[in-house]
Design an enzyme around this catalytic site. Structure first.
Site, PDB file in Angstrom:
ATOM      1  N   ARG A   1      -6.586  -4.942   2.762  1.00 54.68           N
ATOM      2  CA  ARG A   1      -6.546  -3.974   3.862  1.00 54.68           C
ATOM      3  C   ARG A   1      -7.126  -2.611   3.462  1.00 54.68           C
ATOM      4  O   ARG A   1      -7.759  -1.943   4.292  1.00 54.68           O
ATOM      5  CB  ARG A   1      -5.098  -3.814   4.335  1.00 54.68           C
ATOM      6  CG  ARG A   1      -4.941  -2.978   5.622  1.00 54.68           C
ATOM      7  CD  ARG A   1      -3.477  -2.859   5.986  1.00 54.68           C
ATOM      8  NE  ARG A   1      -3.266  -2.333   7.328  1.00 54.68           N
ATOM      9  CZ  ARG A   1      -2.532  -1.254   7.603  1.00 54.68           C
ATOM     10  NH1 ARG A   1      -1.954  -0.596   6.619  1.00 54.68           N
ATOM     11  NH2 ARG A   1      -2.375  -0.848   8.846  1.00 54.68           N
TER      12      ARG A   1
ATOM     13  N   ILE B   1      -5.653   0.853  13.244  1.00 60.23           N
ATOM     14  CA  ILE B   1      -5.505  -0.428  12.561  1.00 60.23           C
ATOM     15  C   ILE B   1      -4.028  -0.779  12.671  1.00 60.23           C
ATOM     16  O   ILE B   1      -3.161   0.035  12.335  1.00 60.23           O
ATOM     17  CB  ILE B   1      -5.991  -0.368  11.096  1.00 60.23           C
ATOM     18  CG1 ILE B   1      -5.841  -1.748  10.427  1.00 60.23           C
ATOM     19  CG2 ILE B   1      -5.308   0.722  10.298  1.00 60.23           C
ATOM     20  CD1 ILE B   1      -6.489  -1.821   9.039  1.00 60.23           C
ATOM     21  N   SER B   2      -3.717  -1.948  13.178  1.00 62.95           N
ATOM     22  CA  SER B   2      -2.345  -2.294  13.545  1.00 62.95           C
ATOM     23  C   SER B   2      -1.449  -2.521  12.330  1.00 62.95           C
ATOM     24  O   SER B   2      -1.915  -2.660  11.199  1.00 62.95           O
ATOM     25  CB  SER B   2      -2.344  -3.552  14.420  1.00 62.95           C
ATOM     26  OG  SER B   2      -3.048  -3.324  15.615  1.00 62.95           O
ATOM     27  N   GLN B   3      -0.153  -2.559  12.599  1.00 63.89           N
ATOM     28  CA  GLN B   3       0.852  -2.841  11.573  1.00 63.89           C
ATOM     29  C   GLN B   3       0.516  -4.179  10.898  1.00 63.89           C
ATOM     30  O   GLN B   3       0.423  -5.204  11.562  1.00 63.89           O
ATOM     31  CB  GLN B   3       2.225  -2.909  12.224  1.00 63.89           C
ATOM     32  CG  GLN B   3       3.364  -3.197  11.275  1.00 63.89           C
ATOM     33  CD  GLN B   3       4.696  -3.290  12.011  1.00 63.89           C
ATOM     34  OE1 GLN B   3       4.776  -3.069  13.227  1.00 63.89           O
ATOM     35  NE2 GLN B   3       5.738  -3.634  11.289  1.00 63.89           N
ATOM     36  N   PRO B   4       0.314  -4.196   9.570  1.00 66.27           N
ATOM     37  CA  PRO B   4      -0.221  -5.391   8.909  1.00 66.27           C
ATOM     38  C   PRO B   4       0.646  -6.643   9.033  1.00 66.27           C
ATOM     39  O   PRO B   4       0.115  -7.739   9.208  1.00 66.27           O
ATOM     40  CB  PRO B   4      -0.387  -4.962   7.448  1.00 66.27           C
ATOM     41  CG  PRO B   4       0.410  -3.717   7.303  1.00 66.27           C
ATOM     42  CD  PRO B   4       0.428  -3.060   8.639  1.00 66.27           C
TER      43      PRO B   4
END
Length: 220
Positions: A28, A58-61
């Site tokens: 990431r 960028i979304s919550q992984p």
């Protein structure tokens, strides 16, 4: 770096082996170079771009990887992604569908699309393409798609894009609701109709559209 990766993954389990492999293949932090390693592996969304109503994150992984599991991706699948953002989700999907598969990703914000394309090019990912334009239109030249995924929320279902989903294909759609949580829906196309298989509360940025949008740099 590995300690941050491992800790985040531990919080995200259980996950399928293919998603775990993709996670380590495309770290990431490479998609958010403006953030520190520690920030890149915090389990939280990160801001990529903001200009008026145009916002990209960028979304919550852990949620990203959970969604990928829900999609039941397989080698050879053709996937349409609405909202390229950082390009991280695009890269993860590209790994799972393999060289026989393909990812077509739309991004309405030109600067964000350029950013994602640049990173994907650096990664030498050849089975994923990003175009600048209105994702609600889908991408007819590559239709039909085995899977469709939204990375932003919408109050309306894009019928034109749903029509480009294969019969028995799956769509991850983020439904915006007034004064309520967003709902992430896993939808199956059954006899041309929408069948909601799963629904999870969530929070996503809102889809932006442009009037008379057209393909710009990066036309496929």
């Amino acid at each position: 770096m590995e300690q941050f990766q491992d800790l985040l993954l531990k919080r995200s389990l259980p996950l399928s082996e293919q998603v775990v492999e993709a996670y380590y293949r495309y770290p990431r932090h490479l998609f958010v170079p403006e953030y520190t390693l520690q920030e890149a592996y915090e389990d939280t969304p990160l801001l990529l771009y903001k200009n008026g109503n145009f916002v990209s994150t960028i979304s919550q992984p852990s949620f990203v990887m959970r969604i990928l599991d829900m999609m039941q991706l397989a080698p050879g699948h053709k996937v349409f992604e609405l909202g390229a953002g950082s390009g991280w989700n695009t890269a993860l999907i590209s790994y799972i569908v393999g060289p026989e598969g393909k990812v077509i990703s739309s991004e309405i914000i030109p600067a964000v699309a350029d950013r994602a394309r640049g990173i994907l090019d650096q990664m030498r990912i050849t089975n994923a393409k990003v175009f600048t334009g209105d994702g609600f239109e889908g991408y007819e030249p590559e239709a039909p798609f085995d899977r469709v995924i939204f990375t932003a929320g919408s109050f309306e279902m894009p019928q034109k894009l749903f029509a480009q989903l294969k019969e028995d294909g799956l769509m991850v759609f983020v439904k915006k609701q007034e004064k309520k949580n967003d709902m992430l829906q896993l939808i199956k196309k059954t006899q041309g109709q929408m069948q909601v298989l799963n629904s999870i509360p969530c929070s996503f940025v809102t889809v932006n559209r442009s009037l008379g949008s057209h393909l710009q740099d990066g036309t496929l």
